[in-house]
Each structure stands twice: as C-alpha cells, then as structure tokens.
Design a protein around this motif. Structure first.
Motif, PDB file in Angstrom:
ATOM      1  N   TYR A  16       0.416  -1.222  -0.256  1.00 35.03           N
ATOM      2  CA  TYR A  16       0.260   0.345  -0.357  1.00 35.03           C
ATOM      3  C   TYR A  16       0.904   1.076  -0.022  1.00 35.03           C
ATOM      4  O   TYR A  16       0.631   2.337  -0.809  1.00 35.03           O
ATOM      5  CB  TYR A  16      -0.793   0.224   1.056  1.00 35.03           C
ATOM      6  CG  TYR A  16      -1.688   1.309   1.699  1.00 35.03           C
ATOM      7  CD1 TYR A  16      -3.073   0.908   0.892  1.00 35.03           C
ATOM      8  CD2 TYR A  16      -1.313   2.691   2.152  1.00 35.03           C
ATOM      9  CE1 TYR A  16      -3.843   2.202   0.743  1.00 35.03           C
ATOM     10  CE2 TYR A  16      -2.266   3.406   1.864  1.00 35.03           C
ATOM     11  CZ  TYR A  16      -3.625   3.080   1.517  1.00 35.03           C
ATOM     12  OH  TYR A  16      -4.257   4.201   1.287  1.00 35.03           O
ATOM     13  N   ASP A  42       2.323   1.596  -3.556  1.00 38.72           N
ATOM     14  CA  ASP A  42       1.483   1.955  -4.139  1.00 38.72           C
ATOM     15  C   ASP A  42       1.293   3.860  -4.022  1.00 38.72           C
ATOM     16  O   ASP A  42       1.278   4.236  -5.177  1.00 38.72           O
ATOM     17  CB  ASP A  42       0.170   1.313  -4.323  1.00 38.72           C
ATOM     18  CG  ASP A  42      -0.122  -0.043  -4.510  1.00 38.72           C
ATOM     19  OD1 ASP A  42       0.979  -0.369  -5.521  1.00 38.72           O
ATOM     20  OD2 ASP A  42      -0.985  -0.692  -4.827  1.00 38.72           O
ATOM     21  N   TYR A  43       1.087   3.886  -2.932  1.00 37.21           N
ATOM     22  CA  TYR A  43       0.815   5.152  -2.386  1.00 37.21           C
ATOM     23  C   TYR A  43       1.964   6.343  -2.844  1.00 37.21           C
ATOM     24  O   TYR A  43       1.758   7.902  -3.246  1.00 37.21           O
ATOM     25  CB  TYR A  43       1.143   5.503  -0.879  1.00 37.21           C
ATOM     26  CG  TYR A  43       1.050   6.982  -0.933  1.00 37.21           C
ATOM     27  CD1 TYR A  43       0.183   7.709  -0.494  1.00 37.21           C
ATOM     28  CD2 TYR A  43       2.078   7.621  -0.195  1.00 37.21           C
ATOM     29  CE1 TYR A  43      -0.171   9.004  -0.363  1.00 37.21           C
ATOM     30  CE2 TYR A  43       2.067   8.707   0.241  1.00 37.21           C
ATOM     31  CZ  TYR A  43       1.652   9.517   0.316  1.00 37.21           C
ATOM     32  OH  TYR A  43       1.500  11.160   0.721  1.00 37.21           O
ATOM     33  N   VAL A  83       4.390   5.501  -5.424  1.00 36.46           N
ATOM     34  CA  VAL A  83       3.972   5.254  -6.781  1.00 36.46           C
ATOM     35  C   VAL A  83       2.915   6.707  -7.769  1.00 36.46           C
ATOM     36  O   VAL A  83       2.831   6.681  -8.332  1.00 36.46           O
ATOM     37  CB  VAL A  83       4.225   3.902  -7.937  1.00 36.46           C
ATOM     38  CG1 VAL A  83       3.220   3.945  -9.157  1.00 36.46           C
ATOM     39  CG2 VAL A  83       4.813   3.299  -7.074  1.00 36.46           C
ATOM     40  N   SER A  84       1.704   6.568  -6.965  1.00 40.00           N
ATOM     41  CA  SER A  84       1.145   7.347  -7.855  1.00 40.00           C
ATOM     42  C   SER A  84       0.796   8.959  -7.109  1.00 40.00           C
ATOM     43  O   SER A  84       0.579   9.600  -7.650  1.00 40.00           O
ATOM     44  CB  SER A  84      -0.873   6.166  -7.170  1.00 40.00           C
ATOM     45  OG  SER A  84      -0.886   6.881  -5.530  1.00 40.00           O
ATOM     46  N   TYR A  85       0.607   8.378  -5.644  1.00 40.64           N
ATOM     47  CA  TYR A  85       0.926   9.863  -5.443  1.00 40.64           C
ATOM     48  C   TYR A  85       1.924  10.937  -6.254  1.00 40.64           C
ATOM     49  O   TYR A  85       2.574  12.157  -6.080  1.00 40.64           O
ATOM     50  CB  TYR A  85       1.154   9.911  -4.183  1.00 40.64           C
ATOM     51  CG  TYR A  85       1.303  12.135  -3.388  1.00 40.64           C
ATOM     52  CD1 TYR A  85      -0.902  12.570  -3.270  1.00 40.64           C
ATOM     53  CD2 TYR A  85       2.151  12.318  -2.433  1.00 40.64           C
ATOM     54  CE1 TYR A  85      -0.487  13.476  -2.803  1.00 40.64           C
ATOM     55  CE2 TYR A  85       1.594  13.695  -2.108  1.00 40.64           C
ATOM     56  CZ  TYR A  85       0.630  14.027  -2.078  1.00 40.64           C
ATOM     57  OH  TYR A  85       0.596  15.112  -1.719  1.00 40.64           O
ATOM     58  N   PHE A 141       3.608  10.141  -8.929  1.00 40.87           N
ATOM     59  CA  PHE A 141       3.791   9.646 -10.177  1.00 40.87           C
ATOM     60  C   PHE A 141       5.298   8.564 -10.530  1.00 40.87           C
ATOM     61  O   PHE A 141       5.626   9.065 -11.658  1.00 40.87           O
ATOM     62  CB  PHE A 141       3.527  11.040 -11.468  1.00 40.87           C
ATOM     63  CG  PHE A 141       2.662  11.722 -10.623  1.00 40.87           C
ATOM     64  CD1 PHE A 141       2.652  12.943 -10.235  1.00 40.87           C
ATOM     65  CD2 PHE A 141       0.891  10.943 -11.366  1.00 40.87           C
ATOM     66  CE1 PHE A 141       1.557  13.619  -9.791  1.00 40.87           C
ATOM     67  CE2 PHE A 141       0.204  12.288 -10.948  1.00 40.87           C
ATOM     68  CZ  PHE A 141       0.271  13.237 -10.548  1.00 40.87           C
ATOM     69  N   GLY A 142       5.406   8.434 -10.229  1.00 45.70           N
ATOM     70  CA  GLY A 142       6.640   6.958 -10.018  1.00 45.70           C
ATOM     71  C   GLY A 142       7.738   7.810  -9.720  1.00 45.70           C
ATOM     72  O   GLY A 142       8.911   7.004 -10.240  1.00 45.70           O
ATOM     73  N   SER A 162      -2.496  -8.210  -4.305  1.00 46.50           N
ATOM     74  CA  SER A 162      -2.289  -7.456  -2.842  1.00 46.50           C
ATOM     75  C   SER A 162      -2.245  -8.397  -2.138  1.00 46.50           C
ATOM     76  O   SER A 162      -1.391  -8.162  -0.545  1.00 46.50           O
ATOM     77  CB  SER A 162      -3.895  -6.839  -2.060  1.00 46.50           C
ATOM     78  OG  SER A 162      -3.980  -6.221  -3.297  1.00 46.50           O
TER      79      SER A 162
END
Length: 167
Positions: free
Chosen positions: A41, A44-45, A47-49, A51-52, A125
């Motif tokens: 999690y 992923d945060y 990467v998404s927040y 933008f990698g 997951s």
C-alpha cells in the motif's frame, strides 16, 4: 524478494491459521501478510502520489525502502493500537457496522465483476480473504472508536474550542 532482509522474516513457521508470523506489537502477533499488505500500500501510494518519481520527494532523511517500511509499520501500529484500546473500552462493532462492512466487500466484488476477480485482486495484494476481512474489521473498529470516544455522542466529544486550540 523486493526488499532486502524480508526473506528471512517470511521463513518463520506458520501459525495455527496458516499465516506466517512476522512480528508482534504489544503482544499481538502481526502476520507477514498484514505487514506486506501495508508495505505494498505504501509503495503504491508513492507511485500514484508522486507519479513514480522518487525525485519528487526529499530523501535526505532516508531512503524509499526506509519510508515504505516505516509507513507500513505505522499503519499496522495505528490499527492494532486502536483495536487494543477499543477492547479496553469495551467497544465492539455493532451488527449494523458489520452489515456495512459486508456490503462494502460485496460492492467491491460487484465492481470487480465476480468472486474470482475479487480473489485475484486479493492475491495480487498478497492478502488472504480472511486477512483482508480482519484488516477491514480493524478499519471499522478504528472509526467506531473515534466516533464513540470523540464523536458528538462520545465520552469525550471534540468541541469547537478544541478545534480552535488545535488549529
């Protein structure tokens, strides 16, 4: 593995439910699947927040690995401490809250299209359906704890003055 040093922890014996034990927190056994769920999690945060791009953050105080590990441990700690505190206060989920949790799970199944897709998403997951349900119960219990202690009808409701002092 993706993170150095985690393999040794995952070689721990299986507990009675078949989950690999990772550690303990205030006497509560924490499974590898719970910790790894939060690690995933956290990753992923990032990467998404951001933008990698790891360059989007100031890493002068640590590394990406340290951030992910610390963030995962913070999440495990928060929800486990809330669970313990709720137990001390005699707070448990109501039938209505359990029904809402079941409805949330069913909504996710419906959104994904089938039980098989739901099972696949959980597998991706790195968490079992039982592990996910236990984690979801802790989310709901955390919310119930906050509401029953600090909500308008709680034992220690937050007042306007409290909010002004905080801000």
């Amino acid at each position: 593995g993706y993170f150095p040093g985690w393999e040794a922890r995952l070689d721990q014996p299986l507990d009675e439910a078949g989950a690999r034990l990772w550690s303990s927190l205030s006497g509560q056994e924490i499974t590898a699947e719970e910790y790894l769920y939060w690690a995933a999690y956290s990753a992923d945060y990032l990467v998404s927040y951001f933008f990698g791009s790891a360059d989007a953050l100031d890493w002068s105080d640590g590394t990406v690995d340290e951030f992910v590990r610390a963030n995962a441990l913070d999440a495990v700690s928060l929800y486990r401490q809330a669970q313990a505190y709720a137990g001390e206060l005699g707070i448990a989920l109501t039938d209505e809250e359990r029904a809402a949790m079941d409805a949330d799970i069913q909504e996710t199944v419906d959104t994904l299209g089938s039980e098989e897709q739901y099972a696949r998403r959980l597998q991706q997951s790195a968490i079992s359906p039982e592990g996910f349900r236990a984690m979801l119960e802790r989310f709901y219990l955390y919310s119930a704890l906050l509401d029953r202690v600090y909500g308008p009808e709680g034992s220690q409701p937050v007042t306007e003055a409290d909010l002004e002092d905080y801000i």
